[in-house]
Design an enzyme around this catalytic site. Sequence first.
Site, PDB file in Angstrom:
ATOM      1  N   ASN A  90       0.837  -1.205   0.000  1.00 58.67           N
ATOM      2  CA  ASN A  90       0.000   0.000   0.000  1.00 58.67           C
ATOM      3  C   ASN A  90       0.871   1.253   0.000  1.00 58.67           C
ATOM      4  OD1 ASN A  90      -2.353   1.449  -0.077  1.00 58.67           O
ATOM      5  ND2 ASN A  90      -3.166   0.682   1.844  1.00 58.67           N
ATOM      6  N   HIS A 138      -8.601   3.635   8.107  1.00 59.81           N
ATOM      7  CA  HIS A 138      -9.025   2.321   7.633  1.00 59.81           C
ATOM      8  C   HIS A 138     -10.467   1.992   8.026  1.00 59.81           C
ATOM      9  CE1 HIS A 138      -4.809   1.300   6.619  1.00 59.81           C
ATOM     10  NE2 HIS A 138      -5.364   0.390   5.847  1.00 59.81           N
TER      11      HIS A 138
END
Length: 495
Positions: free
Chosen positions: A318, A349
Amino acid sequence: QVNFVVCQLFALLAAIWFRTYLHSSKTSPFIRHVVATLLGLYLALFCFGWYALHFVVQSGISYYIMIIIGVENMHKYCFVFALGYLTVCQITRVYIFDYGQYSADFSGPMMIITQKITSLAFEIHDGMFRKNEDLTPSQRCLAVRRMPSLLEYLSYNCNFMGILAGPLCSYKDYITFIEGRSYQLQQSEANGKEDTKYEQTDPSPNIAVAQKLLICGLSLLFHMTITKTLPVEYNIDDNFRATASWPVRFFYLYVSLMAARPKYYFAWTLADAINNAAGFGFRGYDKNGVTRWDLISNLRIQQIEFSTSFKMFLDNWNIQTALWLKRVCYERATFSPTIQTFILSAIWHGVYPGYYLTFLTGVLMTLAARAIRNNIRHYFVESPAVKVCYDIITWMATQIAISYTVVPFVLLSVKPSFTFYSSCYFCLHIASILVLLVFPLKRTQTGSKKRETIQPTWSKTLEEENLLQKNSYSTTNNSFSQKQEITCRYQTLKQ
């Protein structure tokens, strides 16, 4: 999930059409912005229904905040609003509609849009309010010197290439691509001189797209055949915990978490291929003159699977989110930048308790791994044979530590997460604390070196590589601005 895959495949075809028929040499930036935005909103509406309106609302209010607040404080207000709006949407989705939902949902694209809103707000603040000498080299090259129009803003946030799965890109990269200056500038810089004929070459992304689609196919095949036979939940099965030996349990922990990764490989690599098919993502040329299409790539699979340190894993997983966290949080934090960055990552998140358990565990693992590396690694790198043994041991330790850390991220809830950790007697938590007591982090005298010593897990090498080879250019289209940007990047290279 089916809608998501269908929309991404449609976006791939649209990207090919966009590059072929709406190429910057044939079409004005205005038309390219309009088409990219409308296609993006259509895909979002098809995939998520009227929930897609959240994308427009979040972007519209953020733009209004930028206009009325002014460049001095807009980055703070945009940051709080965008992250707060995302969090409210995540809370309602998780605790009101469907807890534990694994399918694609509208909060996924909102996470990417939140990154774009906040990063652009900071870039405008840097470019239009702060003094040039107060900026770091990365901030100076990414700084935006004028306020974008509403169309440019919506196009950046909601274009069809990245609205469903990203990845994040800088605003200047995107505008450079839309205006058709990316190939010219990259090749001019690679060649080291202003060669007009050379600048006009338009490298083809076809090979890069084909390679990434092959990776997508293999990842999807692995996910559909292997992943379901190795569920992460089996790590907390009562019978398995009671009968399996410790080596067997740790081996299954590793393979079950490794089997959970291909779905991310599929989604992120497909998103990267879509951008490349549209002509976006060209980084330049390597030392052999081969084109590189990894400007906005989100992962490096080989480096992930063969990581020999916690830091190396996070450097290659990521990637764009790691850079976003570094730019908007770590570099600007006034205290405990590592802890603040992990907390922001957890909030971004989502609101599942497992996310917070994972990132709090990640803080311990990161600090412990850094302490070990700083204190003992240099004893094992002089002899090639010893270094090979060291690399094998650190690879095994890294894979187990990563798997141990992210189990709550997959299990989501507190009870199963604590069931897993208690069945392991919190062994790696305790080991990390002992390591920090025995091997404290080294700190130097000067502030700059101190900040460098506590560098976040995503290394500054990755940031510098992105800076030196990416399309961070001015939104104006005159040659003076182009030369200014190239000069900026060469100064960064010297530093």
